[in-house]
Structures are given as structure tokens and as C-alpha cells.
Design a protein around this motif. Structure first.
Motif, PDB file in Angstrom:
ATOM      1  N   GLY A   8      -5.455   3.338  -1.621  1.00 19.33           N
ATOM      2  CA  GLY A   8      -4.327   2.577  -2.135  1.00 19.33           C
ATOM      3  C   GLY A   8      -4.349   1.096  -1.846  1.00 19.33           C
ATOM      4  O   GLY A   8      -3.469   0.358  -2.282  1.00 19.33           O
ATOM      5  N   GLY A   9      -5.344   0.636  -1.095  1.00 18.91           N
ATOM      6  CA  GLY A   9      -5.421  -0.786  -0.820  1.00 18.91           C
ATOM      7  C   GLY A   9      -5.802  -1.577  -2.062  1.00 18.91           C
ATOM      8  O   GLY A   9      -6.149  -1.012  -3.104  1.00 18.91           O
ATOM      9  N   GLY A  10      -5.717  -2.905  -1.958  1.00 18.95           N
ATOM     10  CA  GLY A  10      -6.081  -3.747  -3.088  1.00 18.95           C
ATOM     11  C   GLY A  10      -5.601  -5.158  -2.899  1.00 18.95           C
ATOM     12  O   GLY A  10      -5.202  -5.551  -1.802  1.00 18.95           O
ATOM     13  N   LEU A  11      -5.650  -5.916  -3.993  1.00 17.59           N
ATOM     14  CA  LEU A  11      -5.223  -7.312  -3.996  1.00 17.59           C
ATOM     15  C   LEU A  11      -3.870  -7.404  -4.683  1.00 17.59           C
ATOM     16  O   LEU A  11      -3.681  -6.868  -5.785  1.00 17.59           O
ATOM     17  N   VAL A  12      -2.933  -8.098  -4.049  1.00 20.42           N
ATOM     18  CA  VAL A  12      -1.588  -8.231  -4.599  1.00 20.42           C
ATOM     19  C   VAL A  12      -1.069  -9.625  -4.275  1.00 20.42           C
ATOM     20  O   VAL A  12      -1.466 -10.218  -3.262  1.00 20.42           O
ATOM     21  N   GLN A  13      -0.205 -10.140  -5.118  1.00 26.72           N
ATOM     22  CA  GLN A  13       0.398 -11.445  -4.851  1.00 26.72           C
ATOM     23  C   GLN A  13       1.529 -11.315  -3.830  1.00 26.72           C
ATOM     24  O   GLN A  13       2.148 -10.247  -3.700  1.00 26.72           O
ATOM     25  N   ALA A  14       1.793 -12.392  -3.137  1.00 25.93           N
ATOM     26  CA  ALA A  14       2.907 -12.428  -2.186  1.00 25.93           C
ATOM     27  C   ALA A  14       4.202 -12.018  -2.891  1.00 25.93           C
ATOM     28  O   ALA A  14       4.457 -12.429  -4.025  1.00 25.93           O
ATOM     29  N   GLY A  16       4.758  -8.921  -3.703  1.00 27.54           N
ATOM     30  CA  GLY A  16       4.467  -7.684  -4.391  1.00 27.54           C
ATOM     31  C   GLY A  16       4.502  -6.471  -3.479  1.00 27.54           C
ATOM     32  O   GLY A  16       4.862  -6.561  -2.298  1.00 27.54           O
ATOM     33  N   SER A  17       4.108  -5.324  -4.038  1.00 28.04           N
ATOM     34  CA  SER A  17       4.160  -4.057  -3.313  1.00 28.04           C
ATOM     35  C   SER A  17       2.854  -3.285  -3.464  1.00 28.04           C
ATOM     36  O   SER A  17       2.141  -3.448  -4.467  1.00 28.04           O
ATOM     37  N   LEU A  18       2.581  -2.470  -2.471  1.00 26.21           N
ATOM     38  CA  LEU A  18       1.474  -1.514  -2.514  1.00 26.21           C
ATOM     39  C   LEU A  18       1.916  -0.268  -1.779  1.00 26.21           C
ATOM     40  O   LEU A  18       2.751  -0.337  -0.866  1.00 26.21           O
ATOM     41  N   ARG A  19       1.338   0.866  -2.158  1.00 32.44           N
ATOM     42  CA  ARG A  19       1.565   2.099  -1.414  1.00 32.44           C
ATOM     43  C   ARG A  19       0.229   2.644  -0.950  1.00 32.44           C
ATOM     44  O   ARG A  19      -0.640   2.950  -1.776  1.00 32.44           O
ATOM     45  N   LEU A  20       0.077   2.758   0.349  1.00 31.25           N
ATOM     46  CA  LEU A  20      -1.119   3.341   0.939  1.00 31.25           C
ATOM     47  C   LEU A  20      -0.905   4.834   1.162  1.00 31.25           C
ATOM     48  O   LEU A  20       0.213   5.272   1.449  1.00 31.25           O
ATOM     49  N   THR A  91      -2.302  -9.413   5.209  1.00 33.14           N
ATOM     50  CA  THR A  91      -3.691  -9.179   4.845  1.00 33.14           C
ATOM     51  C   THR A  91      -4.464  -8.623   6.028  1.00 33.14           C
ATOM     52  O   THR A  91      -4.457  -9.212   7.112  1.00 33.14           O
ATOM     53  N   ALA A  92      -5.108  -7.474   5.830  1.00 34.23           N
ATOM     54  CA  ALA A  92      -5.846  -6.806   6.905  1.00 34.23           C
ATOM     55  C   ALA A  92      -6.491  -5.543   6.344  1.00 34.23           C
ATOM     56  O   ALA A  92      -6.203  -5.131   5.211  1.00 34.23           O
ATOM     57  N   VAL A  93      -7.333  -4.947   7.160  1.00 29.15           N
ATOM     58  CA  VAL A  93      -7.776  -3.574   6.895  1.00 29.15           C
ATOM     59  C   VAL A  93      -6.754  -2.655   7.547  1.00 29.15           C
ATOM     60  O   VAL A  93      -6.431  -2.812   8.729  1.00 29.15           O
ATOM     61  N   TYR A  94      -6.243  -1.724   6.764  1.00 32.35           N
ATOM     62  CA  TYR A  94      -5.236  -0.789   7.252  1.00 32.35           C
ATOM     63  C   TYR A  94      -5.883   0.565   7.529  1.00 32.35           C
ATOM     64  O   TYR A  94      -6.616   1.101   6.694  1.00 32.35           O
ATOM     65  N   TYR A  95      -5.597   1.092   8.720  1.00 35.43           N
ATOM     66  CA  TYR A  95      -6.151   2.360   9.169  1.00 35.43           C
ATOM     67  C   TYR A  95      -5.021   3.352   9.433  1.00 35.43           C
ATOM     68  O   TYR A  95      -3.976   2.964   9.969  1.00 35.43           O
ATOM     69  N   CYS A  96      -5.261   4.619   9.124  1.00 32.56           N
ATOM     70  CA  CYS A  96      -4.344   5.634   9.619  1.00 32.56           C
ATOM     71  C   CYS A  96      -5.014   6.363  10.786  1.00 32.56           C
ATOM     72  O   CYS A  96      -6.245   6.451  10.862  1.00 32.56           O
ATOM     73  N   ALA A  97      -4.186   6.810  11.696  1.00 35.08           N
ATOM     74  CA  ALA A  97      -4.648   7.478  12.898  1.00 35.08           C
ATOM     75  C   ALA A  97      -3.719   8.649  13.182  1.00 35.08           C
ATOM     76  O   ALA A  97      -2.558   8.648  12.767  1.00 35.08           O
ATOM     77  N   SER A  98      -4.237   9.626  13.921  1.00 34.05           N
ATOM     78  CA  SER A  98      -3.441  10.818  14.172  1.00 34.05           C
ATOM     79  C   SER A  98      -3.653  11.334  15.579  1.00 34.05           C
ATOM     80  O   SER A  98      -4.740  11.202  16.150  1.00 34.05           O
ATOM     81  N   ASP A  99      -2.581  11.900  16.127  1.00 32.10           N
ATOM     82  CA  ASP A  99      -2.647  12.562  17.421  1.00 32.10           C
ATOM     83  C   ASP A  99      -1.396  13.414  17.576  1.00 32.10           C
ATOM     84  O   ASP A  99      -0.607  13.522  16.637  1.00 32.10           O
ATOM     85  N   ARG A 100      -1.207  13.966  18.750  1.00 33.99           N
ATOM     86  CA  ARG A 100      -0.071  14.873  18.951  1.00 33.99           C
ATOM     87  C   ARG A 100       1.220  14.145  19.302  1.00 33.99           C
ATOM     88  O   ARG A 100       2.304  14.701  19.146  1.00 33.99           O
ATOM     89  N   VAL A 101       1.096  12.907  19.810  1.00 39.60           N
ATOM     90  CA  VAL A 101       2.254  12.165  20.297  1.00 39.60           C
ATOM     91  C   VAL A 101       2.249  10.765  19.678  1.00 39.60           C
ATOM     92  O   VAL A 101       1.187  10.214  19.411  1.00 39.60           O
ATOM     93  N   ILE A 102       3.453  10.212  19.466  1.00 41.13           N
ATOM     94  CA  ILE A 102       3.544   8.847  18.942  1.00 41.13           C
ATOM     95  C   ILE A 102       3.214   7.847  20.039  1.00 41.13           C
ATOM     96  O   ILE A 102       3.792   7.866  21.120  1.00 41.13           O
ATOM     97  N   PHE A 103       2.256   6.971  19.743  1.00 42.91           N
ATOM     98  CA  PHE A 103       1.919   5.863  20.633  1.00 42.91           C
ATOM     99  C   PHE A 103       1.880   4.581  19.808  1.00 42.91           C
ATOM    100  O   PHE A 103       1.552   4.603  18.636  1.00 42.91           O
ATOM    101  N   VAL A 118      -6.298  -4.454   2.406  1.00 42.11           N
ATOM    102  CA  VAL A 118      -5.126  -5.002   1.714  1.00 42.11           C
ATOM    103  C   VAL A 118      -5.225  -6.512   1.784  1.00 42.11           C
ATOM    104  O   VAL A 118      -5.348  -7.090   2.866  1.00 42.11           O
ATOM    105  N   THR A 119      -5.192  -7.161   0.630  1.00 40.97           N
ATOM    106  CA  THR A 119      -5.252  -8.614   0.564  1.00 40.97           C
ATOM    107  C   THR A 119      -4.043  -9.124  -0.203  1.00 40.97           C
ATOM    108  O   THR A 119      -3.806  -8.700  -1.339  1.00 40.97           O
ATOM    109  N   VAL A 120      -3.289 -10.026   0.430  1.00 41.32           N
ATOM    110  CA  VAL A 120      -2.095 -10.590  -0.186  1.00 41.32           C
ATOM    111  C   VAL A 120      -2.351 -12.070  -0.423  1.00 41.32           C
ATOM    112  O   VAL A 120      -2.561 -12.834   0.522  1.00 41.32           O
ATOM    113  N   SER A 121      -2.334 -12.466  -1.672  1.00 40.66           N
ATOM    114  CA  SER A 121      -2.587 -13.864  -2.010  1.00 40.66           C
ATOM    115  C   SER A 121      -1.280 -14.647  -2.073  1.00 40.66           C
ATOM    116  O   SER A 121      -0.233 -14.118  -2.442  1.00 40.66           O
ATOM    117  N   SER A 122      -1.374 -15.929  -1.722  1.00 39.38           N
ATOM    118  CA  SER A 122      -0.163 -16.778  -1.701  1.00 39.38           C
ATOM    119  C   SER A 122       0.074 -17.449  -3.044  1.00 39.38           C
ATOM    120  O   SER A 122      -0.757 -17.413  -3.924  1.00 39.38           O
TER     121      SER A 122
END
Length: 122
Positions: A8-14, A16-20, A91-103, A118-122
Motif C-alpha cells: 500500500g505504500g507509494g507517492l502522495v502529495q502533502a 493526501g491519504s494512503l492506506r497500508l 516520508t519513510a519506510v513503514y514496517y509492521c511488526a508483531s508480538d504477544r504484547v504491545i511495546f 511512503v513518500t510525501v511530496s510538498s
């Protein structure tokens, strides 16, 4: 062993919206917390949001509160990150992570996806 795959990542203008999406392989997915982190160039990986296994509890970084929403559909083994009112500093690389407890600490999570840009242009 939980396998995670982001999309779901991509390039979007400031403004805007994205759904990962984060799809998981684990059958007992509802017993796992899922979190989103992001990492911009030359910066440390930072916590964005997390959701409990059944979705009754969420946690957000102050920088995204009110703009991002984390949710999950356990029937589809998928967690979502809806990102609205995006800013260039998101703007960044977005990662999902998983475990048994919220940290908030990335070092506490055992399972990670490969990330989506995800890249957000100005």
C-alpha cells in the motif's frame, strides 16, 4: 513463526491519504499484537501505532495522533494503517511488526515485514 507482508505504500502529495496493509500468515493471528514502525533515511526506527490482538486497544505516537488510524480484520489476517493529512515528514519506510504484547520499543518485537516505502511530496 509469524510472516508479515506490507503493501500500500507509494507517492502522495502533502495533505493526501494512503492506506497500508499488513498481511500475516499466522492462524492464531488474533492472539498477536501488531504495530507499525517507520524509518526515515539516517534516522532510527520509530514507533507509529499498535493494536491489540482483538482490536480493543490501540496506541499511537503523538506525531500521528488524529491523522493515522490503525485497525484490523482478523478474518482476513490483516492489519491496516489509514494515513490522512500526510506531511513530508511522514516520508519513510513503514514496517509492521508483531508480538504477544504491545511495546513502543522496536527491539521488543520478534516478527517483522520487509517494509513499504511512503513518500510525501510538498
Amino acid at each position: 513463526q509469524v510472516q508479515l507482508e506490507e503493501s500500500g505504500g507509494g507517492l502522495v502529495q502533502a495533505g493526501g491519504s494512503l492506506r497500508l496493509s499488513c498481511a500475516a500468515s499466522e492462524r492464531a493471528f488474533s492472539t498477536y499484537v501488531v504495530a507499525w514502525f517507520r524509518q526515515a533515511p539516517r534516522k532510527e526506527r520509530e514507533f507509529v501505532a499498535a493494536i491489540s490482538g482483538i482490536g480493543d486497544s490501540t496506541l499511537y505516537a503523538d506525531s500521528v495522533k488524529g491523522r493515522f488510524t490503525i485497525s484490523r480484520d482478523n478474518a482476513k489476517n490483516t492489519v491496516y494503517l489509514q494515513m490522512n493529512s500526510l506531511k513530508p515528514e511522514d516520508t519513510a519506510v513503514y514496517y509492521c511488526a508483531s508480538d504477544r504484547v504491545i511495546f513502543r520499543d522496536a527491539g521488543q518485537y520478534d516478527y517483522w515485514g520487509q517494509g513499504t516505502q511512503v513518500t510525501v511530496s510538498s
